[in-house]
Motif scaffolding. Structure first.
Motif, PDB file in Angstrom:
ATOM      1  N   VAL A 229      53.138 -22.236  32.012  1.00 35.47           N
ATOM      2  CA  VAL A 229      53.383 -22.464  30.590  1.00 35.47           C
ATOM      3  C   VAL A 229      54.435 -21.502  30.048  1.00 35.47           C
ATOM      4  O   VAL A 229      54.248 -20.282  30.094  1.00 35.47           O
ATOM      5  CB  VAL A 229      52.071 -22.316  29.779  1.00 35.47           C
ATOM      6  N   ASP A 230      55.509 -22.070  29.512  1.00 39.68           N
ATOM      7  CA  ASP A 230      56.500 -21.281  28.797  1.00 39.68           C
ATOM      8  C   ASP A 230      55.968 -21.037  27.390  1.00 39.68           C
ATOM      9  O   ASP A 230      55.255 -21.877  26.835  1.00 39.68           O
ATOM     10  CB  ASP A 230      57.828 -22.037  28.746  1.00 39.68           C
ATOM     11  N   ILE A 231      56.301 -19.910  26.797  1.00 38.19           N
ATOM     12  CA  ILE A 231      55.799 -19.595  25.470  1.00 38.19           C
ATOM     13  C   ILE A 231      56.548 -20.355  24.383  1.00 38.19           C
ATOM     14  O   ILE A 231      55.957 -20.850  23.436  1.00 38.19           O
ATOM     15  CB  ILE A 231      55.855 -18.075  25.220  1.00 38.19           C
ATOM     16  N   HIS A 232      57.857 -20.474  24.509  1.00 35.75           N
ATOM     17  CA  HIS A 232      58.646 -21.154  23.486  1.00 35.75           C
ATOM     18  C   HIS A 232      58.986 -22.560  23.976  1.00 35.75           C
ATOM     19  O   HIS A 232      59.757 -22.728  24.908  1.00 35.75           O
ATOM     20  CB  HIS A 232      59.919 -20.378  23.168  1.00 35.75           C
ATOM     21  N   LEU A 233      58.415 -23.563  23.310  1.00 37.87           N
ATOM     22  CA  LEU A 233      58.601 -24.959  23.704  1.00 37.87           C
ATOM     23  C   LEU A 233      59.476 -25.686  22.689  1.00 37.87           C
ATOM     24  O   LEU A 233      59.907 -25.105  21.704  1.00 37.87           O
ATOM     25  CB  LEU A 233      57.237 -25.645  23.830  1.00 37.87           C
ATOM     26  N   ALA A 234      59.705 -26.967  22.914  1.00 40.99           N
ATOM     27  CA  ALA A 234      60.565 -27.766  22.044  1.00 40.99           C
ATOM     28  C   ALA A 234      60.093 -27.751  20.597  1.00 40.99           C
ATOM     29  O   ALA A 234      60.901 -27.840  19.681  1.00 40.99           O
ATOM     30  CB  ALA A 234      60.637 -29.199  22.559  1.00 40.99           C
ATOM     31  N   ASP A 235      58.794 -27.606  20.379  1.00 34.33           N
ATOM     32  CA  ASP A 235      58.267 -27.585  19.017  1.00 34.33           C
ATOM     33  C   ASP A 235      57.994 -26.172  18.503  1.00 34.33           C
ATOM     34  O   ASP A 235      57.229 -25.983  17.571  1.00 34.33           O
ATOM     35  CB  ASP A 235      57.024 -28.466  18.898  1.00 34.33           C
ATOM     36  N   GLY A 236      58.609 -25.179  19.123  1.00 37.27           N
ATOM     37  CA  GLY A 236      58.485 -23.798  18.655  1.00 37.27           C
ATOM     38  C   GLY A 236      57.687 -22.924  19.601  1.00 37.27           C
ATOM     39  O   GLY A 236      57.404 -23.307  20.735  1.00 37.27           O
ATOM     40  N   PRO A 237      57.315 -21.738  19.136  1.00 36.84           N
ATOM     41  CA  PRO A 237      56.571 -20.802  19.991  1.00 36.84           C
ATOM     42  C   PRO A 237      55.094 -21.181  20.083  1.00 36.84           C
ATOM     43  O   PRO A 237      54.210 -20.479  19.610  1.00 36.84           O
ATOM     44  CB  PRO A 237      56.779 -19.457  19.285  1.00 36.84           C
ATOM     45  N   THR A 238      54.836 -22.325  20.691  1.00 35.22           N
ATOM     46  CA  THR A 238      53.489 -22.896  20.742  1.00 35.22           C
ATOM     47  C   THR A 238      52.805 -22.719  22.097  1.00 35.22           C
ATOM     48  O   THR A 238      51.658 -23.128  22.268  1.00 35.22           O
ATOM     49  CB  THR A 238      53.539 -24.397  20.409  1.00 35.22           C
ATOM     50  N   GLY A 239      53.486 -22.118  23.058  1.00 39.96           N
ATOM     51  CA  GLY A 239      52.930 -21.984  24.405  1.00 39.96           C
ATOM     52  C   GLY A 239      51.656 -21.175  24.478  1.00 39.96           C
ATOM     53  O   GLY A 239      50.786 -21.458  25.302  1.00 39.96           O
ATOM     54  N   VAL A 240      51.505 -20.171  23.623  1.00 43.40           N
ATOM     55  CA  VAL A 240      50.283 -19.365  23.627  1.00 43.40           C
ATOM     56  C   VAL A 240      49.088 -20.231  23.242  1.00 43.40           C
ATOM     57  O   VAL A 240      48.032 -20.162  23.874  1.00 43.40           O
ATOM     58  CB  VAL A 240      50.413 -18.141  22.694  1.00 43.40           C
ATOM     59  N   ASP A 241      49.257 -21.069  22.219  1.00 43.76           N
ATOM     60  CA  ASP A 241      48.166 -21.967  21.821  1.00 43.76           C
ATOM     61  C   ASP A 241      47.854 -22.977  22.925  1.00 43.76           C
ATOM     62  O   ASP A 241      46.689 -23.286  23.175  1.00 43.76           O
ATOM     63  CB  ASP A 241      48.521 -22.707  20.530  1.00 43.76           C
TER      64      ASP A 241
END
Length: 150
Positions: free
Chosen positions: A57-69
Motif C-alpha cells: 500500500v502506497d500512502i498517497h493515492l489518486a484520491d489523496g493521502p488515503t493509504g493509511v486508512d
C-alpha cells in the motif's frame, strides 16, 4: 521461497508504471498478483472481494493521502497483511495502521524480497538480519499493541 505457497497479493499504487513493475517482480518471485488499485475505494473493494494474503500500500493515492486508512481497514477489517511502500515514511502513524513494515521508495528488488521473506516467516527475525536500507519491519509487539487499541 519457491518451496513456499505463493502469496495472493494486492498492489495499491496510483503510479501505474510502479504498479506494473512491482507486479512483474512479484510474479517473477512466484506470487500471484490478484489486483491493482489506484484509489482507496478500489483498494477496499478489491481487498474485500479478492481476500488477498498481502497488500502493498502506497500512502498517497489518486484520491489523496488515503493509504493509511486503506491499510488500517485492510488489516483490521479484512485481516490482510499490509506493507507500506512510500517515499514519505513520516506519514505512517505511530500505531503503523496495522502494517507489518515499510519499503522505502524507490524500492529495490532486495527490499521487496526481504519484505516477502519477513511476511512469509510470520514472525520477526533478528533485527540485524531483517533490516535493509529499503525495508524496515515493524515489530510484532507493536502490531499486537495497535490491534488491541482498535
Amino acid at each position: 521461497m519457491s518451496s513456499e505457497k505463493p502469496l495472493r497479493i494486492l498492489i495499491v499504487e496510483d503510479e501505474i508504471l510502479i504498479a506494473l513493475e512491482l507486479e512483474s517482480l512479484l510474479q517473477d518471485l512466484g506470487h500471484d498478483v490478484v489486483g491493482i488499485a489506484s484509489s482507496s475505494g478500489d483498494a477496499l473493494a478489491l481487498g474485500r472481494d479478492l481476500k488477498p494474503d498481502l497488500a502493498f500500500v502506497d500512502i498517497h493515492l489518486a484520491d489523496g493521502p488515503t493509504g493509511v486508512d486503506v491499510a488500517r481497514k485492510l488489516a483490521f477489517e479484512d485481516q490482510v497483511t499490509v506493507l507500506f511502500m512510500t517515499a514519505n515514511a513520516k506519514r505512517i502513524p505511530e500505531d503503523f495502521a496495522g502494517a507489518w513494515g515499510v519499503i522505502a521508495k524507490p524500492y529495490t528488488e532486495r527490499g521487496v524480497r526481504e519484505a516477502l521473506a519477513y511476511v512469509m516467516a510470520g514472525q520477526p527475525r533478528q533485527s540485524q538480519e531483517a533490516r535493509t536500507v529499503t525495508f524496515v519491519p515493524f515489530g510484532a509487539a507493536n502490531r499486537q499493541r495497535s490491534s488491541q487499541m482498535s
